[in-house]
Design an enzyme around this catalytic site. Structure first.
Site: not given
Ligand code: Y12
Ligand code: CO
Length: 167
Positions: A45, A50, A93-94, A136, A139
């Site tokens: 997402g 962002q 979260c990105l 989202e 945000h």
């Molecule tokens: C379920 C939970 C959260 C969402 C919101 C959107 N979030 C993301 O797209 C996150 C992506 C993401 C996360 C990562 O892991 C961490 O930040 C720990 C990642 O890896 C690193 O940053 C190292 C990469 C992408 C929607 C549904």
């Molecule tokens: Co986010």
């Protein structure tokens, strides 16, 4: 074109986004670029603020199984009209790389929104999609997932975020 993703603690992530009024090529290009940016970052997402666009729009694709076809959703001017139940999910979260926390949200939601052409749509979501839509949508109101934690966990998580961002 890939866009730069703003990272915590960028103050622009705290702004309240404005409703979208024009559904033309500029919006379409932004939505296309947001999807490209989300996929490139392995996200599920991404909201317009962002990528430094303070408008009420986001993209999600929670089809996370490897090899599964993409299922991109674009929501413009979303409005949550119903919510029920509870789900606890480990969110990332990105804009907050390197930090995940369990967040409690509504387990089932109904959302009214417009598509990229301004046509009114409605959807009912549960599970991971319900989590993504709520994350989202937050945000768009300048809220990061850490704000959804209890005050004690929020304080601990803020420390983790500062460490992860080497602040
Ligand atoms: C379920 C939970 C959260 C969402 C919101 C959107 N979030 C993301 O797209 C996150 C992506 C993401 C996360 C990562 O892991 C961490 O930040 C720990 C990642 O890896 C690193 O940053 C190292 C990469 C992408 C929607 C549904
Ligand atoms: Co986010």
């Amino acid at each position: 074109m890939q866009l730069e993703i703003l990272k915590y603690p960028d103050p622009r992530l705290k702004e309240i986004s404005k409703p979208v009024e024009e559904f033309g090529p500029k919006l379409h290009k932004l939505l296309d670029d947001m999807a490209e940016t989300m996929y490139a970052a392995n996200g599920v997402g991404l909201a317009a603020p962002q990528v430094a666009e303070t408008i009420r729009a986001f993209v999600v694709d929670v089809e996370i199984e490897e090899g599964a076809p993409r299922k991109l959703m674009e929501l413009v001017n979303p409005r949550f009209t119903q919510g029920e139940g509870k789900i606890v999910y480990e969110e990332g979260c990105l804009s907050v790389p390197g930090v995940t926390e369990e967040v409690t949200r509504k387990g089932k939601v109904k959302v009214e929104y417009q598509d990229r052409f301004g046509v009114k749509q409605e959807l009912i979501a549960e599970g991971l999609l319900a989590v993504a839509l709520q994350h989202e949508n937050d945000h768009l109101d300048g809220i990061l997932f850490v704000e959804r934690l209890s005050p004690i966990r929020r304080r601990l998580t803020r420390k983790k975020m500062e460490k992860a961002m080497a602040l």
